[in-house]
Write a protein that holds these residues in place. Structure first.
Motif, PDB file in Angstrom:
ATOM      1  N   GLN A 189      46.745 -55.751   3.200  1.00 15.47           N
ATOM      2  CA  GLN A 189      47.339 -55.027   4.313  1.00 15.47           C
ATOM      3  C   GLN A 189      47.609 -55.923   5.507  1.00 15.47           C
ATOM      4  OE1 GLN A 189      48.444 -52.637   2.545  1.00 15.47           O
ATOM      5  NE2 GLN A 189      48.315 -51.352   4.341  1.00 15.47           N
ATOM      6  N   TRP A 192      50.219 -62.315   6.234  1.00 15.51           N
ATOM      7  CA  TRP A 192      49.593 -63.637   6.217  1.00 15.51           C
ATOM      8  C   TRP A 192      50.532 -64.685   6.741  1.00 15.51           C
ATOM      9  CZ3 TRP A 192      44.596 -64.125   5.274  1.00 15.51           C
ATOM     10  CH2 TRP A 192      43.961 -63.056   4.660  1.00 15.51           C
TER      11      TRP A 192
ATOM     12  N   PHE B 314      51.206 -63.250  -0.759  1.00 10.88           N
ATOM     13  CA  PHE B 314      50.549 -63.615   0.495  1.00 10.88           C
ATOM     14  C   PHE B 314      51.348 -64.636   1.294  1.00 10.88           C
ATOM     15  CE2 PHE B 314      47.143 -62.412  -2.498  1.00 10.88           C
ATOM     16  CZ  PHE B 314      46.754 -61.256  -1.850  1.00 10.88           C
ATOM     17  N   ASP B 315      52.653 -64.657   1.097  1.00 10.48           N
ATOM     18  CA  ASP B 315      53.542 -65.495   1.909  1.00 10.48           C
ATOM     19  C   ASP B 315      53.139 -66.956   1.964  1.00 10.48           C
ATOM     20  OD1 ASP B 315      55.058 -63.315   2.527  1.00 10.48           O
ATOM     21  OD2 ASP B 315      53.767 -62.748   4.192  1.00 10.48           O
ATOM     22  N   LEU B 431      40.408 -67.334   5.548  1.00  3.24           N
ATOM     23  CA  LEU B 431      40.984 -66.028   5.848  1.00  3.24           C
ATOM     24  C   LEU B 431      40.912 -65.773   7.343  1.00  3.24           C
ATOM     25  CD1 LEU B 431      39.511 -63.837   3.010  1.00  3.24           C
ATOM     26  CD2 LEU B 431      41.559 -65.211   3.040  1.00  3.24           C
ATOM     27  N   LYS B 432      39.790 -66.138   7.939  1.00  5.43           N
ATOM     28  CA  LYS B 432      39.599 -65.958   9.374  1.00  5.43           C
ATOM     29  C   LYS B 432      40.625 -66.754  10.152  1.00  5.43           C
ATOM     30  CE  LYS B 432      35.891 -63.593  10.510  1.00  5.43           C
ATOM     31  NZ  LYS B 432      35.945 -62.548  11.493  1.00  5.43           N
ATOM     32  N   GLN B 434      43.450 -67.793   9.519  1.00  2.00           N
ATOM     33  CA  GLN B 434      44.845 -67.400   9.503  1.00  2.00           C
ATOM     34  C   GLN B 434      45.087 -66.044  10.111  1.00  2.00           C
ATOM     35  OE1 GLN B 434      45.137 -67.922   5.427  1.00  2.00           O
ATOM     36  NE2 GLN B 434      44.784 -70.083   5.713  1.00  2.00           N
ATOM     37  N   THR B 435      44.083 -65.174  10.039  1.00  2.07           N
ATOM     38  CA  THR B 435      44.362 -63.841  10.532  1.00  2.07           C
ATOM     39  C   THR B 435      44.101 -63.717  12.015  1.00  2.07           C
ATOM     40  OG1 THR B 435      42.180 -63.248   9.812  1.00  2.07           O
ATOM     41  CG2 THR B 435      43.992 -62.598   8.406  1.00  2.07           C
ATOM     42  N   SER B 436      43.486 -64.739  12.615  1.00  2.00           N
ATOM     43  CA  SER B 436      43.180 -64.589  14.030  1.00  2.00           C
ATOM     44  C   SER B 436      44.448 -64.619  14.881  1.00  2.00           C
ATOM     45  CB  SER B 436      42.220 -65.684  14.469  1.00  2.00           C
ATOM     46  OG  SER B 436      42.734 -66.920  14.089  1.00  2.00           O
ATOM     47  N   ASP B 437      45.487 -65.264  14.376  1.00  2.00           N
ATOM     48  CA  ASP B 437      46.728 -65.295  15.149  1.00  2.00           C
ATOM     49  C   ASP B 437      47.505 -63.996  15.030  1.00  2.00           C
ATOM     50  OD1 ASP B 437      46.124 -67.737  15.860  1.00  2.00           O
ATOM     51  OD2 ASP B 437      47.688 -68.788  14.761  1.00  2.00           O
ATOM     52  N   VAL B 438      47.809 -63.666  13.811  1.00  2.00           N
ATOM     53  CA  VAL B 438      48.612 -62.479  13.560  1.00  2.00           C
ATOM     54  C   VAL B 438      47.720 -61.473  12.862  1.00  2.00           C
ATOM     55  CG1 VAL B 438      50.673 -61.609  12.450  1.00  2.00           C
ATOM     56  CG2 VAL B 438      50.571 -63.976  13.202  1.00  2.00           C
ATOM     57  N   ASN B 439      47.688 -60.287  13.353  1.00  2.00           N
ATOM     58  CA  ASN B 439      46.830 -59.287  12.710  1.00  2.00           C
ATOM     59  C   ASN B 439      47.550 -57.957  12.662  1.00  2.00           C
ATOM     60  OD1 ASN B 439      44.718 -58.194  11.492  1.00  2.00           O
ATOM     61  ND2 ASN B 439      43.207 -58.770  13.019  1.00  2.00           N
ATOM     62  N   VAL B 440      48.679 -57.958  12.040  1.00  2.00           N
ATOM     63  CA  VAL B 440      49.483 -56.751  11.986  1.00  2.00           C
ATOM     64  C   VAL B 440      49.142 -55.996  10.710  1.00  2.00           C
ATOM     65  CG1 VAL B 440      51.801 -55.849  12.137  1.00  2.00           C
ATOM     66  CG2 VAL B 440      51.286 -58.108  13.046  1.00  2.00           C
ATOM     67  N   VAL B 441      48.808 -54.746  10.846  1.00  2.00           N
ATOM     68  CA  VAL B 441      48.523 -53.946   9.658  1.00  2.00           C
ATOM     69  C   VAL B 441      49.783 -53.190   9.282  1.00  2.00           C
ATOM     70  CG1 VAL B 441      47.162 -52.070   8.742  1.00  2.00           C
ATOM     71  CG2 VAL B 441      46.120 -53.740  10.243  1.00  2.00           C
ATOM     72  N   VAL B 442      50.236 -53.491   8.107  1.00  2.00           N
ATOM     73  CA  VAL B 442      51.414 -52.792   7.603  1.00  2.00           C
ATOM     74  C   VAL B 442      50.912 -51.664   6.727  1.00  2.00           C
ATOM     75  CG1 VAL B 442      53.636 -53.148   6.521  1.00  2.00           C
ATOM     76  CG2 VAL B 442      52.406 -55.092   7.444  1.00  2.00           C
ATOM     77  N   SER B 443      51.240 -50.460   7.085  1.00  2.00           N
ATOM     78  CA  SER B 443      50.730 -49.369   6.236  1.00  2.00           C
ATOM     79  C   SER B 443      51.867 -48.662   5.525  1.00  2.00           C
ATOM     80  CB  SER B 443      49.930 -48.400   7.070  1.00  2.00           C
ATOM     81  OG  SER B 443      50.714 -47.971   8.151  1.00  2.00           O
TER      82      SER B 443
END
Lengths: 531, 443
Positions: A189, A192, B314-315, B431-432, B434-443
């Motif tokens: 979700q 990345w 995962f791009d 994981l940390k 990379q996600t600290s910059d962008v943290n957009v939840v796509v639902s």
């Protein structure tokens, strides 16, 4: 289309490999190949399918079906029709459930729970119908050959295994479906961003202390499950609760789920035998602790969310009351200015006019009227002046806080009343003092109120006012007077109003008094934020 | 360094876009093919010993502990060589570097076929390990200069399957040759093949695109991430680059440590698998080896799935896929351990699953190391993690044998399942990060 094909193929491979490994693991501790499918593999499929778009379901179900069929052939157990039927029947249920599977995690967890229990019941149904048919068959054969004793055994045995079917399905579901949700929400979700060289400048966030603590905890929990002697059997289950509670407290239900998974490893490592009763015990304890873990975690998380909301509301409340005080002050200031500018000038004009009239008019009637007008307007002037000081201490605007307090002491004639007053002013020299209007007015008024009370009631001979500016503003007013009884504290309207005002501004207000002791006196401590 | 090993000087740039496209397409395909064949051949000359060993034991009466020691020496030399040649290869022409390495391993193998004493065997095998280390850094340099960021997962995983193809073909080749002509030919024939393919590499490989007058791959494919990496840290000296982007790069260290663990699992299963099957499940050696070959097949499939998944799902981020595969390693190792039945298909399935899950991180970690470091230190970065990998491999040799002596197979599996679990833990900071910059939840 090609993309779809490749995605399906990769998904199929991934699911096939995991499904097979999970089947082996469940087989290891149920020791019955068909039931083993219901434990982890079905739960894995359920969890994956729930989080996958419908067009990829074929890959997931395909993996399950080919593995089931090939395992049945491999193990030479052609009667595995019921598991395959159960797998097929689950399709419409999940199809239906996915419609409601959106929104907050609470909602999702509820849907997961419903799906787990309904598929478990369906598995029971499918198995019971199959057993019934096979039983009719076998009893027809048996009735030709045998007598009642075996019949009784045949009837009780399926009941037991139906219970096992239910238990196995629920246990697997409780352990794996929420884990699938976790993986899905944490990995799939997020958007990345790829690894880049920029990582060089980014510090590593590895909370090694936490990791070490949890690893030690986990090792201890395995040791407790494996190593505790038979006499301490009752104690062992409680050891399981510790990591769950700790993780739930720290990370909410997700942490609790992790804790239950770790516990499951410990429980499985400690399992003692392979008899039916022992397996039931193991499964029951697994599902019980999963359920407790998730519910406990949910409860804690819910409480924490509510707490957060409460804190937020409280903050808002504080801000509102602060604004209220500020608004009040500004309205008072405006009114005071209007009063001062408009009424003051007009009254002066009226008085001038009246004195002119007095001089010009020579009838006694007119003269007395003119002097009445003059004295009345003088009255109004005095009243207005009193009102003005009440509304807004003018000295504060003209002289600043420090001078205004000195002025206050002079005005109240402390020295004349026999009170020697010291004012200690601790102002930082290096930082520019920037007090908000609300704060300085409040400080001034508190001094005013306290000094007033002191002059009126305290019969003090010494008083000390200390004002210290640090992060906050500290004001202390102390005297050596007679003090008062604690129950009388804040009875007067003035000090209570001050206390409310200080609290509204987010400060602290303490009033202590000693009467009748060796060193009587009253002390007032106020802490106000600078704002 | 000998002159021609040095990276070529840049030639006149090609201006015509159509010609650039053609050249790029032509060389990308041919370099991939050549590298693939070359690396598979490196496996031939590397693993020949393992499969000829039973015949050598019978023929020369070698001691098992000597062979274990040779293996450990080999792994350590190989790891060190990977790192050192990685540093050198960053400034040299992979065309000759890889080609000469392969020719040399071929020659060493031929010499090995003519020797008979254990001392010479050990020495030759260490020389072989030294030249074996020339393959990987060159390949990683080629893979990062000819293929850009957004597509690299696929190309790298494609190349990575050369491990498995080489690893699966060599037992067949050496088995057949040894059976018909004796073990000496089991070395000589792969050696001759390696010499020829090595010469082929010298002929068909090319240096960086820039040396052919082409624009960099980031410019050609207009890949912003690739361009960012190409522009990072311009104007630093080589030692500074090495220090900043490899030795002081904490993420490279994390990758290196998780690589140790991945290689413990990989080597343990690869080297001890057939012993486990024969001892615990009473397989014959042939069926055990056949089950083990499924490990390579699983690896082939697994690295393709991992590379594709990290690109598409995962791009181009290798972290999440690594984590999923690390969980998979844990499950599959546990499955092999606890499998209550004996049946060829069941055990082979477990080996397939382990291969599938192990080769995901095996490839992704190497690729991540290349991507976390400077464009000019790719060889050093991958060589550095490779050094650690082979320390892991060495750990899976003699030290693991000690564990097994004490605690039997339960100890063996406990060690490798713990290793699998820790791989996952070590990869969490990625994981940390990379996600600290962008943290957009796509639902």
């Amino acid at each position: 289309m090609r993309n779809y094909g490749i995605t399906s193929l990769c998904g199929w491979l991934l699911i096939s490999c995991s499904w097979f490994c999970l089947w082996v693991l469940s087989y290891y501790f149920i020791m019955e190949p068909e039931l083993a499918i219901l434990l982890f593999p079905f739960a894995l499929r359920l969890g994956t399918v729930l989080h996958t778009p419908k067009r990829y379901w074929l890959a997931v179900y395909g993996a399950e079906w080919w593995l089931m069929v090939s395992l049945a052939i491999l193990l030479d157990q052609p009667q595995w029709l019921s598991v395959i039927a159960a797998s097929l029947i689950s399709v419409p249920i999940i199809w239906f459930a996915q419609k409601y599977y959106y929104g907050s995690q609470w909602r999702r967890l509820c849907v997961m729970g419903v799906v787990i229990f309904s598929t478990a019941l369906l598995n029971v149904l499918v198995f019971s119908s199959q057993m019934l048919s096979s039983q009719i068959l076998s009893s027809q054969i048996l009735s030709l050959q045998m007598q009642g004793a075996q019949d009784a055994a045949l009837i009780t045995a399926p009941l037991y295994s139906l219970w096992m079917v239910f238990l196995v399905s629920v246990t697997g579901g409780l352990m794996l479906v929420p884990s699938c949700y976790l993986i899905w929400s944490y990995l799939f979700q997020k958007s990345w961003i790829p690894l880049t060289v920029n990582l060089v400048s980014k510090p590593i966030e590895l909370r090694s202390r936490h990791v070490v603590i949890y690893v030690v905890l986990f090792a201890l929990s395995i040791a407790a499950q494996v190593g505790l002697p038979e006499e301490l059997r009752r104690f062992a289950p409680f050891c399981l609760a510790i990591p769950i509670i700790l993780l739930a407290f720290r990370y909410g239900w997700q942490g609790a789920l992790l804790g239950t998974l770790l516990n499951s490893v410990a429980l499985i490592a400690a399992r003692s035998g392979v008899s039916n009763m022992e397996i039931t015990d193991l499964l029951l304890s697994l599902s019980a602790q999963s359920l407790t873990g998730i519910l406990l975690g949910m409860g804690i998380q819910r409480q924490r969310e509510l707490n957060q909301k409460l804190r937020h509301e409280l903050n808002r409340n504080h801000n509102l009351s602060r604004q209220l005080v500020k608004a009040e002050e500004s309205v008072r200031r405006d009114i005071a200015r209007e009063l001062h500018d408009e009424i003051g000038q007009n009254i002066t004009a009226i008085r001038t006019q009246a004195s002119i009239l007095k001089r010009v008019e020579n009838t006694p009637m007119g003269e007395s009227c003119a002097s009445t007008i003059e004295s009345l307007s003088l009255n109004i002037y005095d009243t207005t002046k009193g009102l003005l000081t009440q509304l807004r201490p003018k000295t504060l605007d003209d002289l600043g806080l420090e001078e205004a307090i000195h002025q206050l002491v002079r005005e109240l004639e402390c020295e004349a009343n026999g009170i020697s007053t010291t004012i200690i002013w601790n102002e930082p020299t290096d930082v520019d003092l920037d007090l908000s209007d609300a704060t300085s007015v409040t400080l001034y008024r508190i001094c005013q109120e306290a000094l007033n009370n002191m002059v009126k009631y305290a019969q003090a001979t010494e008083a000390r006012i200390t004002v210290t500016f640090e992060q906050d503003v500290y004001l202390t007013v102390k005297d050596n007077g007679v003090g008062f009884k604690p129950e009388e504290t804040l009875r007067g309207f003035g000090l209570r109003g001050m206390k409310e005002r200080v609290q509204a501004l987010g400060g602290e207000f303490t009033l202590s008094s000693d009467s009748g002791t060796q060193q009587p006196g009253t002390a007032l401590h106020v802490v106000l934020p600078k704002l | 360094m000998i002159g021609f090993l040095k990276s070529e000087q840049h030639v006149q740039p090609v201006k015509d876009p159509k010609q650039i496209d053609e050249l790029y397409k032509y060389w990308r395909f041919h370099i991939m093919f050549t590298m693939y064949a070359g690396y598979a051949l490196f496996y031939f000359t590397r693993k020949s010993f393992n499969y000829a060993m039973p015949a050598m034991i019978a023929d020369l009466g070698l001691d098992k502990s000597d062979i274990g020691l040779m293996g450990t020496f080999f792994y350590i030399t190989y790891g060190v060589s990977k790192f050192l040649s990685g540093i050198v290869s960053d400034r040299s022409n992979p065309r000759y570097f890889m080609g000469i390495g392969l020719v040399m391993t071929g020659i060493v193998n031929i010499l090995f076929g003519f020797s008979s004493s254990i001392v010479i065997f050990t020495l030759l095998w260490m020389v072989n390990a030294w030249f074996q280390g020339w393959g990987w850094p060159s390949c990683s340099k080629l893979l990062t200069t000819w293929y850009s960021r957004s597509e690299r997962g696929f190309w790298w995983s494609l190349w990575n399957t050369a491990h498995n193809v080489g690893g699966a073909l060599i037992p067949l080749l050496v088995g057949v040759v040894t059976l018909h002509y004796g073990w000496r030919y089991g070395f000589i024939i792969p050696g001759i093949l390696a010499v020829f393919v090595g010469l082929f590499l010298c002929w068909r490989l090319r240096d960086k695109p820039v040396t052919l007058g082409l624009p960099t791959v980031g410019h050609w494919r207009n890949d912003t991430l690739e361009l960012a990496q190409e522009n990072e840290g311009l104007g630093l000296t080589n030692t500074e680059i090495l220090r900043k982007y490899v030795l002081n790069n904490k993420y490279i260290w994390l990758l290196a440590f998780s690589y140790v663990l991945v290689y413990i699992v990989r080597t343990a299963i690869n080297d001890w698998g057939n012993l486990y099957l024969t001892e615990q499940h009473h397989y014959s050696l042939i069926t055990a080896n056949a089950a083990l070959s499924l490990f390579e097949v699983g690896g082939f499939v697994g690295s393709l799935v991992a590379g594709w998944g990290s690109d598409k799902l995962f791009d181009g981020n290798r972290g999440p896929m690594n984590l999923i595969f690390a969980i998979g390693i844990f499950l599959s190792v546990a499955a092999l351990w606890l499998m209550p039945l004996t049946g060829f298909v069941l055990q082979a399935g477990c080996f397939f699953a382990i291969g599938f899950f192990v080769f995901g991180p095996q490839m992704l970690i190497g690729m991540a190391a290349a991507e976390c470091s400077h464009k000019d230190s790719v060889g050093a970065a991958t060589g550095f993690v490779g050094l650690f990998a082979y320390m892991g491999a060495a750990l899976a040799g003699y030290p693991l044998a000690l564990v097994m002596e004490q605690y039997h197979w339960a100890g063996f599996f406990t060690v490798i399942s713990c290793a699998a679990a820790v791989v996952g833990l070590l990869l969490l900071p990625f994981l940390k990060a990379q996600t600290s910059d962008v943290n957009v939840v796509v639902s």
